[in-house]
Design a protein around this motif. Sequence first.
Motif, PDB file in Angstrom:
ATOM      1  N   ILE A 138      57.991 -36.765 -45.484  1.00 26.09           N
ATOM      2  CA  ILE A 138      56.689 -36.593 -46.142  1.00 26.09           C
ATOM      3  C   ILE A 138      56.880 -36.349 -47.631  1.00 26.09           C
ATOM      4  N   PHE A 139      56.077 -37.069 -48.426  1.00 27.67           N
ATOM      5  CA  PHE A 139      56.014 -36.852 -49.873  1.00 27.67           C
ATOM      6  C   PHE A 139      54.744 -36.059 -50.159  1.00 27.67           C
ATOM      7  N   MET A 140      54.893 -35.021 -50.991  1.00 25.76           N
ATOM      8  CA  MET A 140      53.707 -34.180 -51.277  1.00 25.76           C
ATOM      9  C   MET A 140      53.593 -33.932 -52.772  1.00 25.76           C
ATOM     10  N   TYR A 141      52.428 -34.286 -53.339  1.00 28.02           N
ATOM     11  CA  TYR A 141      52.116 -33.832 -54.689  1.00 28.02           C
ATOM     12  C   TYR A 141      50.752 -33.141 -54.615  1.00 28.02           C
ATOM     13  N   LEU A 196      48.149 -35.543 -52.983  1.00 26.68           N
ATOM     14  CA  LEU A 196      48.654 -36.655 -52.164  1.00 26.68           C
ATOM     15  C   LEU A 196      49.705 -36.164 -51.179  1.00 26.68           C
ATOM     16  N   PHE A 197      49.455 -36.432 -49.892  1.00 22.44           N
ATOM     17  CA  PHE A 197      50.412 -36.150 -48.814  1.00 22.44           C
ATOM     18  C   PHE A 197      50.609 -37.481 -48.106  1.00 22.44           C
ATOM     19  N   LEU A 198      51.839 -37.967 -48.079  1.00 21.38           N
ATOM     20  CA  LEU A 198      52.076 -39.372 -47.756  1.00 21.38           C
ATOM     21  C   LEU A 198      53.343 -39.501 -46.921  1.00 21.38           C
ATOM     22  N   GLY A 199      53.282 -40.267 -45.809  1.00 26.08           N
ATOM     23  CA  GLY A 199      54.513 -40.525 -45.055  1.00 26.08           C
ATOM     24  C   GLY A 199      54.316 -40.449 -43.562  1.00 26.08           C
ATOM     25  N   SER A 200      55.270 -39.863 -42.860  1.00 28.85           N
ATOM     26  CA  SER A 200      55.255 -39.814 -41.391  1.00 28.85           C
ATOM     27  C   SER A 200      53.990 -39.120 -40.901  1.00 28.85           C
TER      28      SER A 200
END
Length: 334
Positions: A261-264, A316-320
């Motif tokens: 997970i990518f989190m900004y 932004l929370f992006l990924g699995s």
Amino acid sequence: MEGTSIVTIERHIIEAERKYPEASGAFSNILTDMALAAKVISRQVNMAGLVDILGRVGRSNVQGEAVQKLDVFAQDVIYQAMDHTGHLCCMVSEEQEDLMPIPEVFPAGDYVLLFDPLDGSSNIDVNVSIGTIFSIHRKISGETRGTLDDCLQVGRKQLAAGYVVYGSSTMLVYTTGQGVHGFTLDPSIGEFLLSHENIQIPNPATRYYSANEARYPHWEPAMQRVLDRFRAGEEWGGAFSARYIGSLVADFHRTLLRGGIFMYPGDRSNPNGKLRLLYESSPLAFIAEQAGGRASTGTEDILDVVPTSLHQRTPLFLGSTEFVDEAERILKQG
Ligand code: P6P
């Protein structure tokens, strides 16, 4: 001899278009034009170090051209690759405050291109991968020339989205809603060749999280609990590994291929975070969902956010999917 399995991006786009007999080909041409622009930008980015060194002897480079900021160069390349084709009604660039009209001397078309020409360009001086991100919408106004309404469309209505990562190799990754496909540039022949067909984010999810942990003290308590949860990791069979490059396209590309997970997130001083909705989060969200993942603001799908301004930011929370779901669950508890 085995048949050559070389599939160029142009061939891939044409074969995808054949599934839509009514397609005019305009949409495919936009993608092909973007691929051309990416090749030109890739060459300049890969020379940047050299140009910069040689450029230091004055404000001009080896060809005697004025040394431009690479962001502006990339924007000009994309704009000039498409301003005359008659496929676009307007463009939006991260580098321009207002929408970019199609010059009156050229015909306007039925599509809108929104793009970040060179995200993370400050990293180029230290040879960190950077990227171009783009999103394509259909014109919805009855106007010949694009309007703000044509640009401020919800992400779920995107026709296509993609990015180019300028790294150890240059890759173009795109989706038109028929899966996510990656093409690697072979500079010796100047072609993007299919190298990653139908990319899917690894499932079950792999234990990576990607965030700028230096911001932890500035995050709301709920966001701090999200990171604590992933740091502990116990529920997912063990500790997570932290990966953070600080270049969105590079961090997303790794998340797409390796998972996690990518989190900004937002924080107390910037509740909407740093990343833009229209030409960063929204296109990457379209790609993530097409690859079997998710993209959230922390409370709702990125693709459901109704834009109100061209350069608005979003957390932004992006990924699995399971990690984005978990982050959203904790954040919604407040
Ligand atoms: P921070 C690069 O400047 C950028 O816009 C994105 O590419 C990247 O994800 C983010 O900023 C990094 O921001 O605050 O962690 O340095």
